[in-house]
Design an enzyme around this catalytic site. Structure first.
Site, short mmCIF file in Angstrom:
data_model
loop_
_atom_site.label_atom_id
_atom_site.label_comp_id
_atom_site.label_asym_id
_atom_site.label_seq_id
_atom_site.Cartn_x
_atom_site.Cartn_y
_atom_site.Cartn_z
N HIS A 1 40.75 50.48 39.28
CA HIS A 1 41.21 49.32 38.51
C HIS A 1 40.37 49.17 37.24
CE1 HIS A 1 44.09 47.34 41.29
NE2 HIS A 1 43.41 48.02 42.21
N CYS B 1 46.47 52.02 40.24
CA CYS B 1 46.41 51.86 41.70
C CYS B 1 47.80 52.06 42.32
CB CYS B 1 45.79 50.51 42.07
SG CYS B 1 45.24 50.45 43.79
N GLU C 1 40.99 47.51 34.71
CA GLU C 1 41.06 46.12 34.21
C GLU C 1 39.99 45.23 34.84
OE1 GLU C 1 43.28 45.76 38.07
OE2 GLU C 1 42.99 47.31 36.53
#
Length: 267
Positions: free
Chosen positions: A234, A129, A236
């Site tokens: 993202h 990001c 994660e």
């Protein structure tokens, strides 16, 4: 001031222990440009540890920049995490600061310094990001300071429910992302109001939305350059069975392990 000194001291203690462990056990240490506090930044280390539970992650933010650069020497990879907007003066449109959210000038300086040092060391870098954005800016690229007002888009890139905001991305055939994700079309989450306007020197786009907004980047000449991958989404925060999630962590750590092997052989 006392709190700042305490955080710095704790970081040194954690890193010293980590470095000893890496030399003794052959584990891999990854520096994260900002990996704490846990509530907001803890997912980055969890994401990497889901690919390899033995790695060690170091937060490089809560210390002076020169200390962070010294500690980066002990790492085998750098993850530039997500976060607040980069100061638009860094890409020549300071007047667009009004379109930005909060700005962390220290972090901008820290990550510019970390990118420079990692490139000097030829260390693998993963940008997520904001990490993609500041890496592009470092190489002379620019951003849309605010996608809703700067770009006519039909794709929603930020929602109130940040964990359930998704859109399609098209992965370029022959790119590194295509190689280890194994797809040319996928679905990612989306939580950003800025994006790449002009690519930096030596950088190419390897994934885009249907409308053409850049969603992932790598070096143009990746055969002669150290590993770098930047993604706008993202991973994660995504389901681990998504091909645009765990293959990214796995490949990044493979590059970090190879970097460490070559580093040890030189030492």
């Amino acid at each position: 001031m006392k709190r700042y000194l305490l955080l710095t001291l704790l970081s040194f203690i954690i890193v010293f222990t980590s470095c000893v462990d890496e030399k003794q056990a052959g584990t891999i240490t990854i520096g994260i440009s900002k990996g704490a506090p846990e509530q907001y930044y803890g997912n980055y280390a969890k994401f990497l540890k889901a690919a390899d539970s033995n790695i060690i992650c170091i937060d490089l933010y809560h210390m002076p920049i020169d200390s962070a650069l010294d500690l980066l020497h002990q790492c085998s990879g750098l993850l530039i995490s997500g976060g607040p907007d980069v100061y638009p003066g860094r890409y020549g449109i300071a007047e667009d600061t009004v379109k930005c959210g909060s700005i962390d000038f220290f972090r901008d300086s820290l990550e510019f310094a970390l990118i420079g040092k990692a490139k000097q060391l030829e260390m693998p870098i993963l940008g997520i990001c904001r990490g993609l954005q500041i890496f592009n800016i470092y190489h002379g690229g620019t951003l849309f300071a605010d996608i809703p007002t700067d770009l006519d888009t039909l794709v929603t890139h930020r929602c109130k429910d940040t964990y359930n905001c998704m859109h399609d991305v098209r992965v370029i055939k022959g790119s590194s992302l295509h190689t280890y994700a194994g797809i040319t079309m996928g679905i990612t989450n989306s939580n950003h109001h800025q994006g790449i306007r002009r690519l930096g020197t030596g950088i190419r786009a390897i994934a885009r939305t249907d409308e053409g907004l850049i969603e992932a980047i790598e070096y143009e000449d990746r055969m002669d350059m150290p590993f770098f991958l930047g993604v706008q989404w993202h991973p994660e925060r995504m389901e681990t069975d998504n091909p645009l999630c765990m293959p990214i962590a796995t490949h990044f750590l493979q590059e970090a392990k190879q970097f460490r092997i070559e580093k040890v052989s030189k030492d």
